[in-house]
Design a protein around this motif. Structure first.
Motif, short mmCIF file in Angstrom:
data_model
loop_
_atom_site.label_atom_id
_atom_site.label_comp_id
_atom_site.label_asym_id
_atom_site.label_seq_id
_atom_site.Cartn_x
_atom_site.Cartn_y
_atom_site.Cartn_z
N PHE C 79 0.92 -1.17 -0.18
CA PHE C 79 -0.15 -0.16 -0.04
C PHE C 79 0.98 1.05 0.05
CE2 PHE C 79 -3.85 -2.36 1.88
CZ PHE C 79 -4.03 -2.87 0.51
N THR C 80 1.90 1.22 0.10
CA THR C 80 2.88 2.33 -0.48
C THR C 80 3.33 2.54 -2.07
OG1 THR C 80 3.65 1.95 1.62
CG2 THR C 80 5.33 3.20 0.51
N ASP D 34 -4.11 4.37 5.48
CA ASP D 34 -3.48 3.25 5.01
C ASP D 34 -2.52 2.17 5.89
OD1 ASP D 34 -1.70 4.75 4.29
OD2 ASP D 34 -1.33 3.37 2.50
N ASP D 36 0.95 2.45 6.59
CA ASP D 36 2.34 2.56 6.72
C ASP D 36 3.05 4.04 6.69
OD1 ASP D 36 0.95 4.63 4.71
OD2 ASP D 36 2.09 3.38 2.70
N ARG D 177 -4.35 10.72 2.12
CA ARG D 177 -5.64 9.43 1.64
C ARG D 177 -6.82 9.57 3.01
NH1 ARG D 177 -3.56 5.28 -1.02
NH2 ARG D 177 -1.04 5.18 -0.91
#
Ligand SMILES: Nc1ncnc2c1ncn2[C@@H]1O[C@H](COP(=O)(O)OP(=O)(O)O)[C@@H](O)[C@H]1O
Ligand SMILES: Nc1ncnc2c1ncn2[C@@H]1O[C@H](COP(=O)(O)OP(=O)(O)O)[C@@H](O)[C@H]1O
Ligand SMILES: [Mg+2]
Ligand SMILES: [Mg+2]
Ligand SMILES: [Mg+2]
Ligand SMILES: [Mg+2]
Lengths: 213, 331, 331, 213
Positions: C79-80, D34, D36, D177
């Motif tokens: 997801f990066t 998300d 990260d 996001r």
């Protein structure tokens, strides 16, 4: 002596019991099987009830054979062929007699069990419904020989079935999906066996209810 | 239970209807009884291939109907073998006059229902043979058991037998090829989570975060044993070694390696497993000549995978490589 | 968290390595920095197509490298977005002397990193254009937001732009086609369950048995709103209607309908959704001329799906139908 | 006046804080993003620490630029370009001076913030790390004008950063996001903003520790 009326009572009770216990029978199959037994049985016997009035009832044996055909063609999984065979063999044994004796009923039950053994390549001790059906056939023969009345016979069969079903708990499954889990199949009753016990108990009760009227 | 369905008793019908709409160029969907056949019907003179079984294993079997693979597929209720009254007309639809091969996964219900259907088709004058697929090494194969289950190896049997039928082999030859594939293919699977059959509504078993089931089948039943969660490499070893040893893979063997997802596992994880399974095979001197990685024989949304190895020979490789045009497999 | 992985920090490397081994006929995998390019290298004179983004969406993007689609894919961490030092060499590898198109999903990280990579490639004398894919109607598109996300519509952009490049269109023409696809494609998604990023170790959000998230993206972030669980037909309606209305679909439109699984949903359920989405489209007078059902742009093991509609014209249809030979899409 | 030694202390503390708080920063990003962010920052600054001895330290500005290049090329996601730009712009502002004044440091911080605005197409109020960075730059200018010593200045910056980070809780995200969740982004602090606050606090403490020796 039993006739079309008695056979219809028994079959209708079997069918209704299968429909009423869909969830219970499914849960039993889910423990070490795939959980579809209740669904299969209910869908098949639903069809039997739906088409009830159109079934050929010219003789008890014919009637049983027609029921067997509905079941074989409408129940999937293992249960369709196995239960279908049971009804077909029982019906064939009764032939086209209008009234059947206790001996004939006992022979029909025995034929049903033998049919399942042949079809399922299975036997007593494999942890299947045969572990109830065969003791039932044995017990029925005894009661007929002893000249017991219907009421006594059905009570005896109920007890036999329940005990035999409970006894499957300690067995390891050698046939059916439950057998894939090996040792882990021990500790829970077989779904087919318990279903049969419940059915016999319901037949016993239905017979009592009808007799009272 | 949360599922993208409307009604547990309608899910197979609606799903197959959707499948037929999406792939109208490839298949025709028949209802009541439900079965899927090739669009355009059976090719005259070609051996017909029919498979089927309980639903919930998609894309198996309907996803493999089309050129170079199946002629018809018969989906039963979820995890429940279809009935003879559906298999029989599918057999008729698949018949191009050269007979029909039934490809049956080894489950009592499937075997019995296909048997009855074969009798019915026979009565209609269609010659039917059967091959029983039993590739799962997790289950002991003996006279005293129901025998090994048919799992992901079924894809290889359907693909290769389909290619043999397409090139014009007769019924005996197609049957022999299918049996040869079955004799040379083995699988073993693992579940990280159970699946939920729509009409049951609850997961088929419960696993904690620290447990997995090894030696599972494809019907949500528990596996051979419950073991602690382990890294992918260790799990892959537990799946691949029994498969390799049962097949006796070694030295100069050329193999097809299939890493099959159970439905709920990300593709990225399947490739992690593939990488290690391949290393293990190569460590034994085998050559991984063909590969397939993805969801082919699933258990609804189960998380987990199976490893399948097929020992190839030149003919099997050629048939594997032959064109296939189905919804789920195409080249 | 139970996953078929060895080490969260190695999962992308190991998975891509496995992917490369399984598809050595199609792709070459480069390590450190990691990217995937077509086996055999760039075709001289053809416009190169490069895409990439965070991992966890497999088969996107590496699964779409091959004839008729991408020339290179750059997988970032889970997801990066990948870094410019990986995107730049992928761009070089994809360049056949006719320039390179970057297909970038509209996320700040992706946009910025591809931007920097484009500058680096430019400094190497490679002409680079970019198309930003932003098909997600769940997110409001305005100057005051990060804009709409790029989700499953990316598959259509990559397939159709890939076909345009393959037939010999120049960089400006390929870019224009990609932009035309993006202008005509819209998507919306739903989650029945969250996903777990390996290095996070816990689900990205928690849903009860009675709740779903509607308007989700593809990175495990919560959706626009949490609503009670509903039958598939109602959920499909909630996804399809906003897509249709945003596109203004009606009367004589020919469309491509893509029902995309988020990774953990059985194929059978996707076909249930497809059936209803198709009915809704047909109810508006549109013709579903092309279809795609399966897991193409996923969020790890998330359960759920998205509905994508692309308004077709003759050229887009022809390009969609053009041959494609990649690991995940082939015809 | 600050020199190479002070800049290295600050950068090393930033890097170590990013590595030490991988999980915390990731969890913050997971609430509506998300998840990260912690992973990205930790992996990038790990690289900075790994290559520490080889970084060009001919001048503080050069050093910062080199760090910016490592970050841009090794951190993925939004954070790589944004944090990379911040270091590059700050380094460029300092030029090749060996010693830098408080005014120069304030100008560098301002340049970092402006760089992020340009790169991220974002501004104060969008619920990003800018909502901490801009107040930090403002406060630093004030303290420099007031002639505060390093110790006082860093304490003031710590307080400013923490308060500004907490204040992001009530904002709606307009960038990143987190913005995709709209209204639902309200109620939790922004991950980048809070990370910056934690970093400033750690720099403050590190400075105190070093001064004591
Ligand atoms: N080979 C067999 N012979 C006799 N009975 C069997 C056999 N296999 C299974 N059974 C009975 O059928 C029951 C399961 O039926 P069902 O769920 O329809 O089968 P499946 O899902 O395995 O196809 C078992 O509980 C058992 O009593
Ligand atoms: N456009 C932007 N401008 C400035 N800062 C931003 C922007 N978008 C996100 N951020 C900051 O970056 C943080 C998230 O970083 P990261 O997790 O690396 O991003 P992503 O996963 O969305 O690519 C946010 O908490 C916010 O502080
Ligand atoms: Mg069962
Ligand atoms: Mg079953
Ligand atoms: Mg990210
Ligand atoms: Mg993030």
């Amino acid at each position: 002596m039993s006739g079309q009326q008695e056979v219809e009572l028994v079959v209708r009770t079997i069918a209704q019991t299968a429909v009423d216990n869909e969830k219970y029978f499914g849960d039993l199959d889910a423990v070490v099987g795939d959980g579809d037994f209740g669904y299969s049985l209910a869908r098949g016997f639903e069809k039997v009830l739906e088409g009830w009035d159109d079934l050929d009832r010219s003789a008890p044996g014919t009637f049983l054979k027609k029921v067997g055909i509905v079941i074989s063609s409408r129940i999937g999984g293992t249960s369709g062929p196995i239960w279908g065979t049971a009804f077909l063999r029982a019906g064939a044994t009764l032939g086209d007699a209008q009234e059947v004796t206790g001996e004939q009923v006992a022979a029909a039950l025995r034929a049903a069990a033998e049919g399942i053994k042949a079809r399922g390549n299975s036997d007593v001790g494999d942890k299947t419904l045969l572990d109830v059906l065969v003791p039932l056939a044995d017990r029925l023969e005894q009661e007929v020989q002893a000249g017991s009345d219907a009421r006594t016979t059905l009570e005896a069969l109920s007890t036999t079935a329940r005990e035999a079903a409970e006894a499957t708990k300690d067995m390891i499954a050698k046939r059916g999906r439950a057998s894939y889990t090996g040792e882990r199949s021990r500790g829970s009753v077989d779904a087919g066996a318990m279903a049969l016990a419940v059915i016999v108990e319901q037949v016993d009760q239905a017979w009592q209810r009808e007799a009272l009227r | 239970m949360k599922k993208l369905i409307n009604d547990p008793s309608r899910v197979v019908d609606e799903s197959v209807e959707g499948f037929g709409l999406a792939h109208a160029d490839l298949v025709a969907v028949h209802t009541d009884p439900i079965f899927v056949s090739r669009a355009g019907g059976a090719r005259q003179g070609k051996v017909g291939l029919v498979s089927g079984g309980g639903s919930g294993h998609e894309p198996l079997h309907a996803g493999f109907v089309g050129l170079g693979m199946l002629d018809a597929a018969v989906p039963g209720a979820m995890f429940t073998s279809p009935t003879p009254d559906a298999i029989a007309p599918a057999t008729v639809a698949a018949n191009g006059g050269a007979g029909v091969l039934h490809i049956v996964k080894n489950y009592t219900g499937d075997v019995l229902n296909f048997e009855t259907a074969a009798e019915l088709a026979d009565a209609d004058g269609i010659e039917v043979r059967s091959v029983i697929v039993n590739d799962d090494v997790a289950v002991e194969d003996s006279l005293y058991t129901a025998g090994r289950r048919g799992v992901a190896g079924t894809v290889a049997v359907e693909k290769i037998a389909g290619a043999a039928a397409e090139r014009g082999d007769d019924l005996a030859a197609v049957t022999a090829i299918a049996e040869r594939v079955n004799a040379n293919v083995r699988s073993m699977g693992v579940a990280l989570s159970a699946c939920t059959v729509p009409h049951a509504g609850v997961p088929s078993f419960e696993l904690t975060e620290a447990e997995i089931e090894i030696g599972i089948g494809i019907h949500g039943e528990p596996g051979r044993r419950r073991i602690p969660m382990a890294p992918a490499d260790e799990i892959t070893e537990m799946l691949t070694t029994p498969v390799i040893e049962d097949l006796g893979i070694g030295g100069s063997d050329q193999v097809l390696l299939l890493v099959n997802g159970m439905g709920g596992t990300p593709l990225s994880e399947l490739y992690v497993v593939y990488r290690t399974a391949r290393r293990i095979l190569e460590g034994r001197g085998a050559t991984v000549a063909r590969s397939l990685v993805g969801n082919y024989v699933t258990s609804l949304e189960m998380q987990g995978c199976s490893v399948t190895v097929l020992r190839l020979d030149d003919e099997l490789t050629t048939l594997w490589d032959a064109p296939v045009h189905t919804a789920a497999l195409r080249w």
